[in-house]
Design a protein around this motif. Structure first.
Motif, PDB file in Angstrom:
ATOM      1  N   GLY A 102       0.778  -1.231   0.000  1.00  0.00           N
ATOM      2  CA  GLY A 102       0.000   0.000   0.000  1.00  0.00           C
ATOM      3  C   GLY A 102       0.808   1.278   0.000  1.00  0.00           C
ATOM      4  N   THR A 103       2.119   1.173  -0.131  1.00  0.00           N
ATOM      5  CA  THR A 103       2.959   2.367  -0.215  1.00  0.00           C
ATOM      6  C   THR A 103       2.499   3.267  -1.358  1.00  0.00           C
ATOM      7  OG1 THR A 103       4.931   1.284   0.684  1.00  0.00           O
ATOM      8  CG2 THR A 103       5.298   3.194  -0.710  1.00  0.00           C
ATOM      9  N   ILE A 104       2.496   4.571  -1.130  1.00  0.00           N
ATOM     10  CA  ILE A 104       2.229   5.525  -2.208  1.00  0.00           C
ATOM     11  C   ILE A 104       3.569   5.872  -2.842  1.00  0.00           C
ATOM     12  CG2 ILE A 104       1.413   7.837  -2.808  1.00  0.00           C
ATOM     13  CD1 ILE A 104      -0.791   5.863  -2.082  1.00  0.00           C
ATOM     14  N   THR A 105       3.710   5.560  -4.113  1.00  0.00           N
ATOM     15  CA  THR A 105       4.962   5.815  -4.808  1.00  0.00           C
ATOM     16  C   THR A 105       4.666   6.337  -6.209  1.00  0.00           C
ATOM     17  OG1 THR A 105       7.116   4.866  -5.377  1.00  0.00           O
ATOM     18  CG2 THR A 105       5.186   3.424  -5.619  1.00  0.00           C
ATOM     19  N   GLY A 106       5.715   6.504  -7.010  1.00  0.00           N
ATOM     20  CA  GLY A 106       5.534   7.075  -8.342  1.00  0.00           C
ATOM     21  C   GLY A 106       5.682   8.583  -8.322  1.00  0.00           C
ATOM     22  N   SER A 107       4.722   9.283  -8.915  1.00  0.00           N
ATOM     23  CA  SER A 107       4.775  10.751  -9.061  1.00  0.00           C
ATOM     24  C   SER A 107       6.074  11.172  -9.730  1.00  0.00           C
ATOM     25  CB  SER A 107       4.626  11.442  -7.694  1.00  0.00           C
ATOM     26  OG  SER A 107       4.498  12.844  -7.848  1.00  0.00           O
ATOM     27  N   ILE A 108       6.453  10.445 -10.774  1.00  0.00           N
ATOM     28  CA  ILE A 108       7.681  10.771 -11.503  1.00  0.00           C
ATOM     29  C   ILE A 108       7.398  11.958 -12.406  1.00  0.00           C
ATOM     30  CG2 ILE A 108       9.370   9.922 -13.168  1.00  0.00           C
ATOM     31  CD1 ILE A 108       8.763   7.090 -12.085  1.00  0.00           C
ATOM     32  N   GLY A 109       8.030  13.054 -12.102  1.00  0.00           N
ATOM     33  CA  GLY A 109       7.808  14.272 -12.856  1.00  0.00           C
ATOM     34  C   GLY A 109       8.382  15.466 -12.118  1.00  0.00           C
ATOM     35  N   VAL A 110       8.191  16.638 -12.686  1.00  0.00           N
ATOM     36  CA  VAL A 110       8.766  17.872 -12.143  1.00  0.00           C
ATOM     37  C   VAL A 110       7.671  18.922 -12.038  1.00  0.00           C
ATOM     38  CG1 VAL A 110      10.704  19.482 -12.327  1.00  0.00           C
ATOM     39  CG2 VAL A 110      10.794  17.293 -13.541  1.00  0.00           C
ATOM     40  N   ILE A 111       7.703  19.689 -10.966  1.00  0.00           N
ATOM     41  CA  ILE A 111       6.724  20.762 -10.803  1.00  0.00           C
ATOM     42  C   ILE A 111       7.426  22.044 -10.375  1.00  0.00           C
ATOM     43  CG2 ILE A 111       6.229  20.137  -8.399  1.00  0.00           C
ATOM     44  CD1 ILE A 111       3.287  20.980  -8.975  1.00  0.00           C
ATOM     45  N   LEU A 112       6.964  23.151 -10.922  1.00  0.00           N
ATOM     46  CA  LEU A 112       7.463  24.479 -10.563  1.00  0.00           C
ATOM     47  C   LEU A 112       6.248  25.359 -10.338  1.00  0.00           C
ATOM     48  CD1 LEU A 112       9.759  26.600 -10.319  1.00  0.00           C
ATOM     49  CD2 LEU A 112       9.560  26.940 -12.785  1.00  0.00           C
ATOM     50  N   ARG A 113       6.129  25.880  -9.124  1.00  0.00           N
ATOM     51  CA  ARG A 113       4.955  26.679  -8.789  1.00  0.00           C
ATOM     52  C   ARG A 113       5.353  28.084  -8.385  1.00  0.00           C
ATOM     53  NH1 ARG A 113       0.822  23.274  -5.122  1.00  0.00           N
ATOM     54  NH2 ARG A 113      -0.526  24.931  -5.881  1.00  0.00           N
ATOM     55  N   GLY A 114       4.582  29.040  -8.876  1.00  0.00           N
ATOM     56  CA  GLY A 114       4.764  30.427  -8.466  1.00  0.00           C
ATOM     57  C   GLY A 114       3.437  30.984  -7.974  1.00  0.00           C
ATOM     58  N   ASN A 115       3.490  32.033  -7.189  1.00  0.00           N
ATOM     59  CA  ASN A 115       2.273  32.654  -6.660  1.00  0.00           C
ATOM     60  C   ASN A 115       2.043  34.004  -7.315  1.00  0.00           C
ATOM     61  OD1 ASN A 115       1.810  30.589  -4.684  1.00  0.00           O
ATOM     62  ND2 ASN A 115       3.509  31.441  -3.509  1.00  0.00           N
ATOM     63  N   ASN A 116       0.813  34.239  -7.719  1.00  0.00           N
ATOM     64  CA  ASN A 116       0.465  35.533  -8.302  1.00  0.00           C
ATOM     65  C   ASN A 116      -0.597  36.203  -7.420  1.00  0.00           C
ATOM     66  OD1 ASN A 116      -0.219  37.738  -9.797  1.00  0.00           O
ATOM     67  ND2 ASN A 116      -0.941  36.624 -11.591  1.00  0.00           N
ATOM     68  N   ILE A 117      -0.165  37.230  -6.693  1.00  0.00           N
ATOM     69  CA  ILE A 117      -1.093  37.948  -5.812  1.00  0.00           C
ATOM     70  C   ILE A 117      -1.294  39.383  -6.293  1.00  0.00           C
ATOM     71  CG2 ILE A 117      -0.571  36.502  -3.818  1.00  0.00           C
ATOM     72  CD1 ILE A 117       1.253  38.744  -2.791  1.00  0.00           C
ATOM     73  N   GLU A 118      -1.199  39.560  -7.600  1.00  0.00           N
ATOM     74  CA  GLU A 118      -1.312  40.887  -8.199  1.00  0.00           C
ATOM     75  C   GLU A 118      -2.633  41.571  -7.849  1.00  0.00           C
ATOM     76  OE1 GLU A 118      -1.005  42.910 -12.679  1.00  0.00           O
ATOM     77  OE2 GLU A 118      -1.038  40.731 -12.422  1.00  0.00           O
ATOM     78  N   LYS A 119      -3.751  40.841  -7.945  1.00  0.00           N
ATOM     79  CA  LYS A 119      -5.057  41.432  -7.672  1.00  0.00           C
ATOM     80  C   LYS A 119      -5.180  41.854  -6.214  1.00  0.00           C
ATOM     81  CE  LYS A 119      -7.534  39.064 -11.384  1.00  0.00           C
ATOM     82  NZ  LYS A 119      -8.639  38.129 -11.741  1.00  0.00           N
ATOM     83  N   LEU A 120      -4.643  41.043  -5.321  1.00  0.00           N
ATOM     84  CA  LEU A 120      -4.672  41.396  -3.902  1.00  0.00           C
ATOM     85  C   LEU A 120      -3.864  42.658  -3.639  1.00  0.00           C
ATOM     86  CD1 LEU A 120      -5.308  40.806  -0.931  1.00  0.00           C
ATOM     87  CD2 LEU A 120      -3.306  39.292  -0.892  1.00  0.00           C
ATOM     88  N   LEU A 121      -2.701  42.756  -4.256  1.00  0.00           N
ATOM     89  CA  LEU A 121      -1.855  43.937  -4.060  1.00  0.00           C
ATOM     90  C   LEU A 121      -2.548  45.191  -4.591  1.00  0.00           C
ATOM     91  CD1 LEU A 121       1.627  42.440  -5.016  1.00  0.00           C
ATOM     92  CD2 LEU A 121       0.786  42.977  -2.726  1.00  0.00           C
ATOM     93  N   ASP A 122      -3.231  45.048  -5.757  1.00  0.00           N
ATOM     94  CA  ASP A 122      -3.976  46.189  -6.309  1.00  0.00           C
ATOM     95  C   ASP A 122      -5.071  46.636  -5.348  1.00  0.00           C
ATOM     96  OD1 ASP A 122      -2.438  46.220  -8.572  1.00  0.00           O
ATOM     97  OD2 ASP A 122      -3.862  45.086  -9.808  1.00  0.00           O
ATOM     98  N   LYS A 123      -5.731  45.684  -4.726  1.00  0.00           N
ATOM     99  CA  LYS A 123      -6.839  45.993  -3.832  1.00  0.00           C
ATOM    100  C   LYS A 123      -6.376  46.772  -2.603  1.00  0.00           C
ATOM    101  CE  LYS A 123     -10.074  43.025  -3.574  1.00  0.00           C
ATOM    102  NZ  LYS A 123     -10.938  41.819  -3.298  1.00  0.00           N
ATOM    103  N   ILE A 124      -5.196  46.426  -2.102  1.00  0.00           N
ATOM    104  CA  ILE A 124      -4.710  47.122  -0.895  1.00  0.00           C
ATOM    105  C   ILE A 124      -3.760  48.269  -1.236  1.00  0.00           C
ATOM    106  CG2 ILE A 124      -5.005  45.083   0.539  1.00  0.00           C
ATOM    107  CD1 ILE A 124      -2.056  44.539   0.327  1.00  0.00           C
TER     108      ILE A 124
END
Length: 267
Positions: A102-124
């Protein structure tokens, strides 16, 4: 005294744990432990992996060190609750892999995540003034949307890293790159499914992996003991209220890897 210790360890199996996210602190600790295994002439190593993966470079350095160690020491990896992405990358550096069904394994791949808070910054009413040396110096900036040109650059980076991952798994598991690509699309598997795909060699517990490591080293599986190489506790874990090495390491990992490509399951 040193000679006595080496003779003592020649009848034992070394054990190293890799738990949690793989980052620079994990790399440093594991590389030091692998060096100790070689210096003390352990005949076999039991590598217990319970990790969702982590950073690319750190996983690669541990894998390379395992490959070198295998020239002198038998290495059996044992997959725990989860051994995904970078955990798989490290695992294929062992001679053999044992996984729980029952081990969870695999997930062979690459991920790159960025955050976009442009709308929040505009609001404040907050904005940033950027002076940069080149068009792409602030790529993945959190205060604006990514451009089409930047997306092409980052996708190329991800694709190159992915190719490295696939080729390493193919080499370590003696599979063709085409076969690995057929299931290396980021999906996760159970240990039972991984066995059918050729990602692991046997289904079993950590104890089963220990016995196999003993057999490979020509030792008595029933009576051979394990010597776990434990990392020293950090200052924070010792003295700060509620200090935990795992919590501290996780915080450090999140800080270090912001905007970095990861071999990591995001589940």
């Amino acid at each position: 005294m040193l000679g006595f210790l080496k003779r003592k360890f020649r009848k034992k199996i070394a054990r190293i744990e890799i738990t949690g996210a793989i980052g620079s602190s994990t790399r440093t600790r594991v590389l030091e432990a692998l060096e100790f295994v070689e210096e003390q002439k352990f005949p076999a190593l039991l590598l217990r992996i319970d990790s969702p993966g982590g950073t690319v470079g750190d996983s690669q350095e541990i894998y390379d060190a395992l490959k070198r160690l295998r020239e002198k020491v038998k290495v059996v990896a044992s997959f725990g609750n989860i051994s995904a992405s970078g955990g798989v990358y490290i695992g294929v550096g062992a001679d053999y892999i044992v996984s729980n069904p029952g081990t969870i394994t695999g997930s062979i791949g690459v991920i790159l995540r960025g955050n976009n808070i442009e709308k929040l910054l505009d609001k404040i009413g907050v904005s940033f003034k950027v002076i940069k040396s080149g068009a792409y110096k602030d790529i993945l900036a959190f205060d604006r949307e990514i451009t089409p040109e930047e997306r092409v650059i980052l996708q190329s980076l991800i694709d190159t890293s992915y190719d490295q991952f696939v080729n390493t798994v193919a080499e370590g598991r003696k599979l063709s790159p085409a076969t690995v690509r057929s299931f290396a699309d980021g999906r996760v598997f159970t240990g039972e499914q991984a066995l059918a795909l050729g990602l692991v060699d046997r289904l079993g517990t950590e104890e089963d992996a220990r016995k196999w490591a003993a057999e490979l080293a020509g030792l008595d599986p029933k009576n051979t003991k394990v010597f776990t190489i434990k990392p020293p506790k950090s200052f924070a874990a010792k003295f700060l209220p509620g200090g935990s090495d795992n919590a501290i390491a996780r915080f450090q990992f999140e800080m270090e890897t912001s905007g970095m490509p990861l071999w990591m399951w995001q589940g």
